[in-house]
Design a protein around this motif. Structure first.
Motif, PDB file in Angstrom:
ATOM      1  N   HIS A  30     -31.429  22.199 -12.555  1.00 32.89           N
ATOM      2  CA  HIS A  30     -32.993  23.418 -12.858  1.00 32.89           C
ATOM      3  C   HIS A  30     -33.569  22.926 -12.315  1.00 32.89           C
ATOM      4  O   HIS A  30     -35.268  22.512 -12.349  1.00 32.89           O
ATOM      5  CB  HIS A  30     -33.155  22.622 -14.254  1.00 32.89           C
ATOM      6  CG  HIS A  30     -33.027  23.611 -15.390  1.00 32.89           C
ATOM      7  ND1 HIS A  30     -31.422  23.547 -16.422  1.00 32.89           N
ATOM      8  CD2 HIS A  30     -33.115  25.459 -15.563  1.00 32.89           C
ATOM      9  CE1 HIS A  30     -31.321  24.885 -16.231  1.00 32.89           C
ATOM     10  NE2 HIS A  30     -32.076  25.395 -16.378  1.00 32.89           N
ATOM     11  N   THR A  31     -33.731  22.267 -10.690  1.00 33.70           N
ATOM     12  CA  THR A  31     -34.903  21.580  -9.317  1.00 33.70           C
ATOM     13  C   THR A  31     -35.463  22.666  -8.876  1.00 33.70           C
ATOM     14  O   THR A  31     -36.228  22.333  -8.262  1.00 33.70           O
ATOM     15  CB  THR A  31     -34.142  20.659  -9.024  1.00 33.70           C
ATOM     16  OG1 THR A  31     -32.877  21.399  -8.339  1.00 33.70           O
ATOM     17  CG2 THR A  31     -33.983  19.312 -10.478  1.00 33.70           C
ATOM     18  N   LYS A  32     -34.534  23.783  -8.719  1.00 30.89           N
ATOM     19  CA  LYS A  32     -34.972  24.399  -8.089  1.00 30.89           C
ATOM     20  C   LYS A  32     -34.872  26.144  -8.951  1.00 30.89           C
ATOM     21  O   LYS A  32     -33.408  26.083  -9.851  1.00 30.89           O
ATOM     22  CB  LYS A  32     -33.426  25.301  -6.693  1.00 30.89           C
ATOM     23  CG  LYS A  32     -33.976  23.621  -5.685  1.00 30.89           C
ATOM     24  CD  LYS A  32     -33.065  24.112  -4.998  1.00 30.89           C
ATOM     25  CE  LYS A  32     -32.861  22.859  -3.583  1.00 30.89           C
ATOM     26  NZ  LYS A  32     -31.813  22.862  -2.603  1.00 30.89           N
ATOM     27  N   MET A  33     -35.620  26.598  -8.303  1.00 31.17           N
ATOM     28  CA  MET A  33     -35.766  28.060  -8.785  1.00 31.17           C
ATOM     29  C   MET A  33     -36.758  29.175  -8.254  1.00 31.17           C
ATOM     30  O   MET A  33     -36.704  29.360  -7.752  1.00 31.17           O
ATOM     31  CB  MET A  33     -37.000  28.209 -10.473  1.00 31.17           C
ATOM     32  CG  MET A  33     -38.439  28.173  -9.623  1.00 31.17           C
ATOM     33  SD  MET A  33     -39.704  26.823 -10.730  1.00 31.17           S
ATOM     34  CE  MET A  33     -39.297  25.604 -10.100  1.00 31.17           C
ATOM     35  N   SER A  34     -36.454  31.110  -8.201  1.00 34.58           N
ATOM     36  CA  SER A  34     -36.731  31.410  -7.745  1.00 34.58           C
ATOM     37  C   SER A  34     -38.360  32.273  -8.316  1.00 34.58           C
ATOM     38  O   SER A  34     -38.788  31.684  -9.484  1.00 34.58           O
ATOM     39  CB  SER A  34     -36.085  32.533  -8.334  1.00 34.58           C
ATOM     40  OG  SER A  34     -35.884  33.697  -9.664  1.00 34.58           O
ATOM     41  N   LYS A  35     -38.440  33.214  -7.642  1.00 36.79           N
ATOM     42  CA  LYS A  35     -39.704  33.645  -8.178  1.00 36.79           C
ATOM     43  C   LYS A  35     -39.152  34.265 -10.097  1.00 36.79           C
ATOM     44  O   LYS A  35     -37.708  34.957  -9.441  1.00 36.79           O
ATOM     45  CB  LYS A  35     -40.166  34.651  -7.210  1.00 36.79           C
ATOM     46  CG  LYS A  35     -40.979  33.858  -6.849  1.00 36.79           C
ATOM     47  CD  LYS A  35     -41.593  35.625  -5.455  1.00 36.79           C
ATOM     48  CE  LYS A  35     -42.211  35.194  -3.573  1.00 36.79           C
ATOM     49  NZ  LYS A  35     -42.601  35.421  -3.050  1.00 36.79           N
ATOM     50  N   GLY A  36     -40.375  33.933 -10.635  1.00 33.25           N
ATOM     51  CA  GLY A  36     -40.381  35.075 -11.945  1.00 33.25           C
ATOM     52  C   GLY A  36     -40.888  35.709 -12.460  1.00 33.25           C
ATOM     53  O   GLY A  36     -42.148  35.975 -11.980  1.00 33.25           O
ATOM     54  N   ILE A  37     -40.645  36.064 -14.008  1.00 34.08           N
ATOM     55  CA  ILE A  37     -42.693  36.154 -14.306  1.00 34.08           C
ATOM     56  C   ILE A  37     -42.574  36.207 -15.866  1.00 34.08           C
ATOM     57  O   ILE A  37     -41.360  34.919 -16.131  1.00 34.08           O
ATOM     58  CB  ILE A  37     -41.872  37.852 -14.800  1.00 34.08           C
ATOM     59  CG1 ILE A  37     -42.952  38.532 -15.745  1.00 34.08           C
ATOM     60  CG2 ILE A  37     -40.220  37.947 -15.617  1.00 34.08           C
ATOM     61  CD1 ILE A  37     -42.872  40.334 -15.709  1.00 34.08           C
ATOM     62  N   THR A  38     -43.832  35.485 -15.818  1.00 28.06           N
ATOM     63  CA  THR A  38     -44.392  34.966 -16.553  1.00 28.06           C
ATOM     64  C   THR A  38     -44.700  35.934 -18.118  1.00 28.06           C
ATOM     65  O   THR A  38     -45.265  37.288 -17.551  1.00 28.06           O
ATOM     66  CB  THR A  38     -45.357  34.264 -16.712  1.00 28.06           C
ATOM     67  OG1 THR A  38     -46.095  33.875 -15.760  1.00 28.06           O
ATOM     68  CG2 THR A  38     -44.166  32.555 -15.810  1.00 28.06           C
ATOM     69  N   LEU A  39     -44.604  35.313 -18.886  1.00 25.82           N
ATOM     70  CA  LEU A  39     -44.943  36.901 -20.512  1.00 25.82           C
ATOM     71  C   LEU A  39     -46.416  35.304 -21.633  1.00 25.82           C
ATOM     72  O   LEU A  39     -45.398  35.095 -22.011  1.00 25.82           O
ATOM     73  CB  LEU A  39     -44.292  37.167 -20.911  1.00 25.82           C
ATOM     74  CG  LEU A  39     -43.201  38.363 -20.116  1.00 25.82           C
ATOM     75  CD1 LEU A  39     -41.824  38.869 -20.748  1.00 25.82           C
ATOM     76  CD2 LEU A  39     -44.169  39.152 -19.602  1.00 25.82           C
ATOM     77  N   ASN A  40     -47.518  36.145 -22.020  1.00 26.55           N
ATOM     78  CA  ASN A  40     -47.380  35.582 -23.467  1.00 26.55           C
ATOM     79  C   ASN A  40     -47.164  36.203 -24.376  1.00 26.55           C
ATOM     80  O   ASN A  40     -45.932  37.012 -24.369  1.00 26.55           O
ATOM     81  CB  ASN A  40     -49.199  35.340 -22.951  1.00 26.55           C
ATOM     82  CG  ASN A  40     -49.915  37.166 -23.231  1.00 26.55           C
ATOM     83  OD1 ASN A  40     -49.464  37.808 -23.898  1.00 26.55           O
ATOM     84  ND2 ASN A  40     -50.874  37.191 -22.478  1.00 26.55           N
ATOM     85  N   GLU A  41     -47.681  35.898 -25.385  1.00 26.64           N
ATOM     86  CA  GLU A  41     -46.728  36.109 -26.513  1.00 26.64           C
ATOM     87  C   GLU A  41     -47.438  37.288 -26.953  1.00 26.64           C
ATOM     88  O   GLU A  41     -46.065  38.502 -27.376  1.00 26.64           O
ATOM     89  CB  GLU A  41     -47.955  35.108 -27.962  1.00 26.64           C
ATOM     90  CG  GLU A  41     -47.102  33.655 -28.556  1.00 26.64           C
ATOM     91  CD  GLU A  41     -45.929  33.711 -28.522  1.00 26.64           C
ATOM     92  OE1 GLU A  41     -46.391  34.458 -29.438  1.00 26.64           O
ATOM     93  OE2 GLU A  41     -45.696  32.768 -28.717  1.00 26.64           O
TER      94      GLU A  41
END
Length: 70
Positions: free
Chosen positions: A47-58
């Motif tokens: 969990h030290t590297k990540m790809s682009k992603g998507i975030t969503l609110n409630e």
């Protein structure tokens, strides 16, 4: 470029695992100390590297749920 700070507040689950060990996950994440959001993206095994992603609110995650169960 400034470092991105993040805290995985709640690990909900793994959606898939790639041959290189990265996992596509659904988590609740706080980015740069901000409000927690649902987050879907690929993570390295530590969990030290990540790809682009998507975030969503409630509201958005609720709407996504409704769309999926139709």
């Amino acid at each position: 470029m400034a470092d991105i700070k993040y805290e995985i507040v709640n690990h909900i689950g793994v959606l898939s695992t790639s041959p290189n060990g990265w996992t596509k996950e659904l988590n609740v994440v706080s980015w740069n100390g901000g409000q927690e959001k649902y987050d879907i993206r690929d993570w390295s095994p530590d969990h030290t590297k990540m790809s682009k992603g998507i975030t969503l609110n409630e509201a958005e995650i609720g709407q996504l749920r409704l769309l999926i169960i139709k």
